[in-house]
Design an enzyme around this catalytic site. Structure first.
Site, short mmCIF file in Angstrom:
data_model
loop_
_atom_site.label_atom_id
_atom_site.label_comp_id
_atom_site.label_asym_id
_atom_site.label_seq_id
_atom_site.Cartn_x
_atom_site.Cartn_y
_atom_site.Cartn_z
N HIS A 262 0.86 -1.19 0.00
CA HIS A 262 0.00 0.00 0.00
C HIS A 262 0.89 1.24 0.00
O HIS A 262 1.61 1.50 0.96
CB HIS A 262 -0.89 -0.01 1.23
N ASP A 264 0.88 5.17 -0.26
CA ASP A 264 0.12 6.42 -0.26
C ASP A 264 0.69 7.34 -1.32
O ASP A 264 1.89 7.66 -1.30
CB ASP A 264 0.18 7.09 1.11
N ASP A 374 -7.47 1.55 2.55
CA ASP A 374 -7.16 2.56 3.57
C ASP A 374 -8.03 3.81 3.47
O ASP A 374 -7.72 4.82 4.07
CB ASP A 374 -5.68 2.96 3.44
N HIS A 578 -6.55 9.68 -0.80
CA HIS A 578 -7.15 9.71 0.53
C HIS A 578 -6.27 10.31 1.63
O HIS A 578 -6.66 10.25 2.81
CB HIS A 578 -7.62 8.30 0.93
#
Length: 1009
Positions: A262, A264, A374, A578
């Site tokens: 993951h 970001d 997330d 996000h």
């Protein structure tokens, strides 16, 4: 037998830590190291390889914040290592507890070929297996000195989050630069002991299996010569073979492991650093895929693939090959893993359009799953969008973070506002960074809510947030748990394979209706107001640009800016990530976002201006035309048309008895008292007061705001315990301007000042509120309260392609937890026959509460909009400065009025001087049906694409009229492809007739004659 369990367990820990793990690399020699400190921003690889280096030694400091250092490491494999496996151990000064949150590196060969990434949990580079004695080794490391923002004492304010304030203090100490022998037997012994030791700790003490493992571990430790681990590792492993070979029980929980990192797209690092994080991680994963035949890795976010395609083509070539081999899996089908609460209808749709189209065009792959592990909660309009994009599954993990209520399912069907249901899975491992620890695997099996009817779950496996991905240790541990008594079974699988199995075994999965509300991170609806305003403004400018560019292309042959709009959409979608749109990134990210949004606004305004000029004709004609971009008639001008605006009669302004002013336009009478507060908003036609008796609306309130953790993300319920009403007044001045009357209000508080303009416009039953705040508070929360004389047990807030109801009461803990929630353009409160809308141009957070008045037993429903916060982490200057907001209070508004007023305030009038009125490209004959997009088809065919939806929550019949010669029509998905099995509606001279269910979304593709 005497109980020696704790003795053996303690022995295992010490022997592993102090003897066996160090023996994985039993011999080492130092490498020579030199470094070039690259000035400024990252440089191309060729420049980094050729940079002028100077010597540096282990123990030396390196790396100013956000700088890049190019290390050159060189050495020679000792002759007596010939035939053995040799690795370079390259420790840049890592803290193993911070993978993804520290310095990182990408290793290159001298010719610029990327080898693999370096991070705190991945510090090795294979040199030879077997190595040649006397072999020269030369490697280059592009090392990023990313400072630690989220440290062991988290959420402390820091200036490190922006290169302009971070300073120049060196951040890291070079820790190890060696060539070393790698002993695979010892490494495997470590994996054996870790898997068995971690499994043992999760088994019941009373069970025989735990004691079988304990005794086997004891025998293995007896077999290890602590002075010569390497020569005795195989004998120790032999003592463990039996307990490792005992198969899992047939009823064991089944885990589909998916390699994952993951990443970001921005958070505690800027966008430019994510480009490099993706390159480092994908370099590691493609290398690991070559070594491990069972391993499968999935990566979402088409934007991240696009970045490495543009910036690291040599890495992208490896990714593309691994995708073609079927083991590097593009997942999710979205441009980024966006927030889903705040993006508008079209933006949310385009996340899937651009994501899926990229994967189709680049790889020939179309995803069936939405992959959002997330994201901070999920809007109730999302299921329909997922389906309209051609997908059918959703994965997220984040709801497990909820603080109040535990979600009752891990596998279920999620029903959205229109009735669409999406098969959804929440991994019970409760992390998107699974590392294959025994405790994680046991937790997944124990935690799984759907036992007895289902037995499959998914585990996203690999270091994430800042990237890193899966490690060889995780793969080794998964292999040992493929079938191991006492453990869930683990198998590497693609997301699609997992979902197909899970859905097949659970066809009657339970249903959850409505939003998936995260009971945490509620303040992300308010933090970083300028980022949110940039997003909202960009969304509506894109609507205008597409509408007028398409109209001009059809009407006058004006060139349609396909490539420009494509690029701008991708920029706006990226910033909906996000941690960007929610306001939870470092200062650098939001400073850049503000500049980006300004540039986007400039470009889109240019597109709109050029198209409207092409439509309006000669400005010398001197005729003022109102271009109406809204989906409803405005000032007498139809939706999507341009013409002369109708002007109403002037309003009246008079002094109010006791101080203040009265505003009256024949539809609404508003009283503003001597404090500058709205004490009455009287609906003249309905003979109905809006403001609760004894209360005042547009009341600014300020709260202390210091959550227990996650400063930019959270607002905790106790913030309400202390409130200060801002009633002090610096100025109260009447304002009259043409057909508008109003008052100007100025207040000072703390170190801040607010200026408001409250106006009534002729012909409009609404009070417009323009607010400017010069904000210099810290750890405060500013709201504007509107206590309404309305008895309502629920209220509506707009979401994608419709609206959603929430309770105004707190009967249950689920309702009480929603003390801060999201709306798009409006909140609407209603009792039978009469309602009130509060609309906005850029705010999302709000709360709604209800009280019963003692003196008349009436109900006051109070709507409060959230304006500004001032958290100090991760950006210590969050929201400091001048902000401007627009709101409007619309008494007597039905839900359709709320929809109309919401579009009006977000699509300001554009007046152009010209000679030609402009007929709309398309029309609808039912105000309940909203046209959300008018554009030319993305394939440049010239077809006109129209997207519309039912906006009030009822059934609607509508005729779509076409203001151009249309020869064909098709109902399509969001990617503008005709839907299989759907009969195209009949196209007549009058247009296309449709029957829509509540909130139904339809995309039509019209072929031009």
């Amino acid at each position: 037998m005497h109980d020696d369990r704790t003795l053996v367990e303690a022995r295992l820990k010490r022997v592993l830590d102090e003897r066996i793990r160090p023996a994985v690399h039993p011999e080492s020699v130092p490498l020579d190291v030199a470094v070039w400190n690259a000035p400024g921003e990252p440089v191309p690889v060729a420049e980094g390889l050729a940079g002028p280096v100077e010597p540096i030694a282990v123990g030396d400091r390196w790396g100013a914040p956000w700088s890049t250092c190019w290390f050159r490491v060189s050495g020679t494999v000792p002759a007596h290592w010939a035939g053995r496996t040799v690795e370079a151990l390259l420790d840049l000064g890592f803290d193993e507890n911070m993978p993804g949150f520290q310095c990182e590196g990408l290793v290159y060969r001298p010719d610029g070929t990327p080898v693999k990434g370096l991070n705190p949990r991945n510090q090795w580079v294979r040199v030879g297996a077997p190595a040649e004695g006397g072999e020269e080794v030369l490697l280059h490391i592009e090392a990023a000195s990313n400072p630690v923002i989220l440290d062991y004492h988290p959420f402390l304010p820091t200036r490190l989050g922006d290169k302009e304030t971070a300073g120049s203090e060196l951040q890291y100490t070079l820790a190890r630069m060696d060539l070393a022998v790698f002993d695979e037997h010892v490494w495997n012994l470590v994996q054996d002991l870790e898997v068995l030791g971690e499994l043992m700790a999760e088994l019941p003490v009373e069970g025989a299996r735990r004691w079988d493992i304990l005794r086997a571990i004891g025998r293995a430790l007896d077999a290890v010569d602590l002075q010569n681990v390497n020569s005795t590792a195989e004998a120790a492993r032999a003592e463990l073979a039996g307990v490792l070979a005992t198969p899992a029980q047939p009823s064991a929980h089944r885990i589909s492991a998916v390699g994952h990192a993951h990443i970001d797209s921005a958070w505690l690092w800027p966008l430019r650093e994510t480009v490099r994080k993706v390159a480092r991680t994908t370099s590691n994963m493609t290398a690991l895929l070559e070594d491990e035949p069972d391993f499968v890795f999935a990566m979402s976010q088409a934007q991240q693939f696009a970045w490495i395609k543009e910036h690291r083509p040599e890495v992208y070539a490896k990714v593309k090959k691994a995708v073609a081999d079927g083991r590097f899996v593009p997942s999710g089908g979205m441009w980024v893993e966006s927030d889903t609460n705040m993006p508008g209808s079209e933006a949310m749709a385009r996340q899937f359009v651009y994501g899926k189209r990229f994967f189709i065009d680049e790889f020939g792959i179309e995803n069936d799953e939405a992959w959002l592990p997330d994201t901070f909660g999920f809007a109730a309009g999302l299921p329909q969008i997922i389906k309209a994009a051609g997908s059918k599954w959703l994965l997220t993990q984040k709801i497990s973070w909820s603080q109040t209520n535990k979600f009752p399912h891990h596998t279920f069907r999620w029903e959205g506002i229109d009735g669409t249901r999406i098969f959804t899975h929440f991994p019970p491992v409760d992390t998107y960074n699974c590392s294959m620890k025994g405790s994680e695997i046991a937790h997944a099996a124990d935690n799984f809510k759907d036992k007895g009817v289902a037995r499959h779950s998914l585990a996203p496996t690999g270091w994430g947030d800042g990237g890193g991905g899966t490690t060889r240790e995780m793969i080794a541990k998964a292999a040992r748990m493929r079938s191991l008594e006492g453990s869930a079974t683990v198998e590497w699988e693609k997301p699609a394979d997992f979902f197909a199995k899970a859905e097949a075994e659970y066809p009657d999965a339970p249903v959850w209706v409505g939003e998936l509300y995260l009971e945490l991170h509620r303040a992300t609806l308010t933090s970083q107001a300028k980022t949110k305003q940039g997003n909202r403004r960009s969304e509506h400018l894109l609507r205008e640009a597409e509408l007028w560019a398409a109209t001009a292309a059809v009407r006058s042959g004006h060139p349609y800016p396909y490539e420009q709009l494509d690029r701008i959409w991708k920029t706006v979608l990226l910033h909906q990530f996000h941690d960007i749109l929610p306001g939870s990134s470092i200062a650098w990210v939001h400073r850049e976002a503000e500049k980006t949004y300004a540039a986007v606004a400039g470009e889109l305004s240019g597109i709109v201006d050029a198209a409207q000029r092409a439509l309006a004709g000669d400005p010398a004609a001197g005729r003022e035309l109102l271009f109406n971009s809204a989906p409803h008639t405005r000032a007498g001008v139809g939706a999507g048309a341009a013409g002369a605006a109708h002007r109403g009669s002037e309003g009246q302004l008079a002094p109010r008895e006791g101080g203040g002013f009265v505003l009256d336009n024949g539809l609404l009478q508003v009283e503003i008292d001597a404090r500058g507060l709205v004490v009455s908003a009287y609906d003249i036609g309905a003979e109905r007061e809006t403001v609760a008796p004894g209360q005042a609306a547009n009341l600014l309130q300020i709260h202390p705001d210091f959550p227990n953790m996650w400063d930019a993300w959270d607002v905790d319920a106790f913030y309400r315990n202390t409130v200060t009403d801002l009633t002090g007044l610096d100025e109260l001045t009447p304002v009259e301007d043409g057909d508008t009357v109003g008052v100007r209000i100025v207040r000072s508080f703390g170190r801040s000042k607010v200026t408001q303009l409250l106006t009534l416009t002729s012909g409009a039953k609404r009070l417009d509120i323009d607010t400017e705040v010069d904000w210099h508070e810290t750890e405060k929360f500013l709201k504007a309260a509107f206590p309404l004389d309305v008895h309502a047990e629920r209220y509506a807030s707009e979401t994608q392609f419709g609206h959603f109801y929430r309770a105004t009461h707190t009967n249950t803990s689920w309702e009480a937890a929603k003390f801060e929630a999201c709306n798009h353009r409006f909140v609407h409160v209603e009792e039978p026959g009469w309602g009130v809308a509060l609309v906005n141009d850029s705010t999302y957070g709000h709360d709604v509460t209800r009280t019963v008045r003692a003196f008349d037993a009436g109900t006051t429903t109070t709507v409060r909009v959230s304006l500004l916060r001032a958290p100090r982490f991760p950006d210590p200057e969050t929201d400091q400065g001048v902000h401007r907001f627009r709101h409007a209070l619309a008494p007597g508004a039905a839900i359709g009025d709320a929809v109309r007023e919401g579009f009006r305030i977000n699509l300001p009038e554009r007046r152009v001087t010209g000679e030609h009125e402009v007929a709309p490209l398309v029309t609808v004959d039912n105000d309940a049906v909203v046209v959300s997009a008018v554009k030319l088809a993305d394939d440049a065919s010239g077809d006109v694409v129209v997207r519309l939806y039912e906006s009030t929550g009822g059934r609607a019949r509508v005729r779509l009229g076409t203001g151009f010669a249309a020869t064909g029509v098709a109902v399509t998905d969001l990617l503008e492809r005709p839907l299989d099995g759907v009969t195209a509606p009949e196209l007549t001279d009058e247009g296309v007739s449709l029957s829509l269910r509540p909130f139904e979304l339809v995309t039509l593709r019209l072929t031009r004659g």
